[in-house]
Design a protein around this motif. Sequence first.
Motif, PDB file in Angstrom:
ATOM      1  N   ALA A 109       0.833  -1.207   0.000  1.00  0.00           N
ATOM      2  CA  ALA A 109       0.000   0.000   0.000  1.00  0.00           C
ATOM      3  C   ALA A 109       0.868   1.257   0.000  1.00  0.00           C
ATOM      4  O   ALA A 109       0.641   2.184  -0.775  1.00  0.00           O
ATOM      5  N   LEU A 110       1.873   1.283   0.868  1.00  0.00           N
ATOM      6  CA  LEU A 110       2.745   2.456   0.955  1.00  0.00           C
ATOM      7  C   LEU A 110       3.476   2.667  -0.355  1.00  0.00           C
ATOM      8  O   LEU A 110       3.645   3.796  -0.820  1.00  0.00           O
ATOM      9  N   ASN A 111       3.894   1.571  -0.931  1.00  0.00           N
ATOM     10  CA  ASN A 111       4.651   1.651  -2.166  1.00  0.00           C
ATOM     11  C   ASN A 111       3.823   2.206  -3.315  1.00  0.00           C
ATOM     12  O   ASN A 111       4.262   3.115  -4.033  1.00  0.00           O
ATOM     13  N   SER A 112       2.627   1.697  -3.469  1.00  0.00           N
ATOM     14  CA  SER A 112       1.817   2.186  -4.584  1.00  0.00           C
ATOM     15  C   SER A 112       1.332   3.612  -4.303  1.00  0.00           C
ATOM     16  O   SER A 112       1.223   4.426  -5.214  1.00  0.00           O
TER      17      SER A 112
ATOM     18  N   ALA B 155      -3.680   4.913   7.723  1.00  0.00           N
ATOM     19  CA  ALA B 155      -4.643   5.583   6.850  1.00  0.00           C
ATOM     20  C   ALA B 155      -4.350   5.292   5.385  1.00  0.00           C
ATOM     21  O   ALA B 155      -5.266   5.059   4.588  1.00  0.00           O
ATOM     22  N   ILE B 156      -3.087   5.288   5.045  1.00  0.00           N
ATOM     23  CA  ILE B 156      -2.703   4.990   3.660  1.00  0.00           C
ATOM     24  C   ILE B 156      -3.100   3.558   3.317  1.00  0.00           C
ATOM     25  O   ILE B 156      -3.669   3.295   2.252  1.00  0.00           O
ATOM     26  N   ALA B 157      -2.831   2.641   4.243  1.00  0.00           N
ATOM     27  CA  ALA B 157      -3.194   1.248   4.001  1.00  0.00           C
ATOM     28  C   ALA B 157      -4.699   1.126   3.798  1.00  0.00           C
ATOM     29  O   ALA B 157      -5.166   0.395   2.926  1.00  0.00           O
ATOM     30  N   ALA B 158      -5.451   1.884   4.569  1.00  0.00           N
ATOM     31  CA  ALA B 158      -6.907   1.836   4.442  1.00  0.00           C
ATOM     32  C   ALA B 158      -7.354   2.408   3.100  1.00  0.00           C
ATOM     33  O   ALA B 158      -8.222   1.845   2.427  1.00  0.00           O
ATOM     34  N   GLU B 159      -6.752   3.533   2.706  1.00  0.00           N
ATOM     35  CA  GLU B 159      -7.112   4.149   1.434  1.00  0.00           C
ATOM     36  C   GLU B 159      -6.811   3.217   0.268  1.00  0.00           C
ATOM     37  O   GLU B 159      -7.651   2.989  -0.606  1.00  0.00           O
ATOM     38  N   MET B 160      -5.600   2.699   0.247  1.00  0.00           N
ATOM     39  CA  MET B 160      -5.195   1.864  -0.874  1.00  0.00           C
ATOM     40  C   MET B 160      -5.896   0.501  -0.808  1.00  0.00           C
ATOM     41  O   MET B 160      -5.977  -0.207  -1.808  1.00  0.00           O
ATOM     42  N   GLY B 161      -6.386   0.196   0.380  1.00  0.00           N
ATOM     43  CA  GLY B 161      -7.050  -1.084   0.584  1.00  0.00           C
ATOM     44  C   GLY B 161      -8.348  -1.261  -0.199  1.00  0.00           C
ATOM     45  O   GLY B 161      -8.861  -2.371  -0.295  1.00  0.00           O
ATOM     46  N   VAL B 162      -8.880  -0.168  -0.758  1.00  0.00           N
ATOM     47  CA  VAL B 162     -10.073  -0.332  -1.602  1.00  0.00           C
ATOM     48  C   VAL B 162      -9.679  -0.975  -2.932  1.00  0.00           C
ATOM     49  O   VAL B 162     -10.542  -1.388  -3.701  1.00  0.00           O
TER      50      VAL B 162
END
Lengths: 145, 145
Positions: A10-13, B117-124
């Motif tokens: 996630a962080l990477n993308s 938060a980033i993980a949650a955002e990209m998690g979609v």
Amino acid sequence: MKEDAKTKLALNSYTKLMRGAESVTVRVGRKMSDAGLTISQFGVLEALLHKGPMCQRDVASKILKSTGNITLVIDNLEKQGLVRRERSLEDRRFCTVLLTEKGRALIEATFAEVEAAIAAEMGVLTDEEQETLGRICKKLGLREG
Amino acid sequence: MKEDAKTKLALNSYTKLMRGAESVTVRVGRKMSDAGLTISQFGVLEALLHKGPMCQRDVASKILKSTGNITLVIDNLEKQGLVRRERSLEDRRFCTVLLTEKGRALIEATFAEVEAAIAAEMGVLTDEEQETLGRICKKLGLREG
DNA sequence: AAAAAATAGTTTGACATTTAATCACTTCAG
DNA sequence: CTGAAGTGATTAAATGTCAAACTATTTTTT
């Protein structure tokens, strides 16, 4: 996949998304500053060109900025003679913002250049990549919060 | 494909890219402002946390901002007691910027929240979509100019 | 060694941005 | 009709942003 690896992905993308978007923004933005316009000013003029005259509140929501901000941006555009305010007669709280001739000429020319710059930027991607990018980014933009 | 359709595709994916990136930025940025930090301030503290003390020029290039800007951001962080400047003795043109204990504590806590938060955002997005997005955005960021 | 070029940081000026407070005007309830 | 609430625009204060000019310092040239 482990939680840890998921977060890493996630962080990477996320980072690549931000860098890529920033990169394109800077290069496209250069066309605007070449024309003596900031990104916000361009956004306001472009909205007026393509949607016609509108009140400040609508301009604000169109370019996703606060109304306090719009007041200043339009002040500056007005100083340059690119737009004109007209206080509405029916409801005197509203200002209609209109392009002047000078403003129309400028935004028409600048928009063409910006459009070409965007096409050039996105042109490093294949058509399929552009479609995929659009689809994925749309998912990111959908959520509310 | 006609030139016209190509441009349309480019504009379309460009718009979605910008909207998506903006959207994520706003939501992630909320975690930073909850901690009383601006995005720039967060960027500076995060660089210092993960890369160790460095001079202002390096901080600037790390967060892609001008050195004039960094001076002000670090001024404000210094006022809040989150970082400290040390004028280098070997070459007195350089300032080394260091985290204070208070700064370290704040950025460690805030970074964890932002990361989540980033993980949650990209998690979609699915894992595959994230990989694809990363690959495509990297292509966009590569060009110079 | 003195002059010139380069580099790190600071300052300044113009614009942007948000939030919150305020003003002007309209609408609506009693 | 009048007072309250709502709405569009403006203002103010804090921060950020860049570009350009400037200062201090070091390195390079001659």
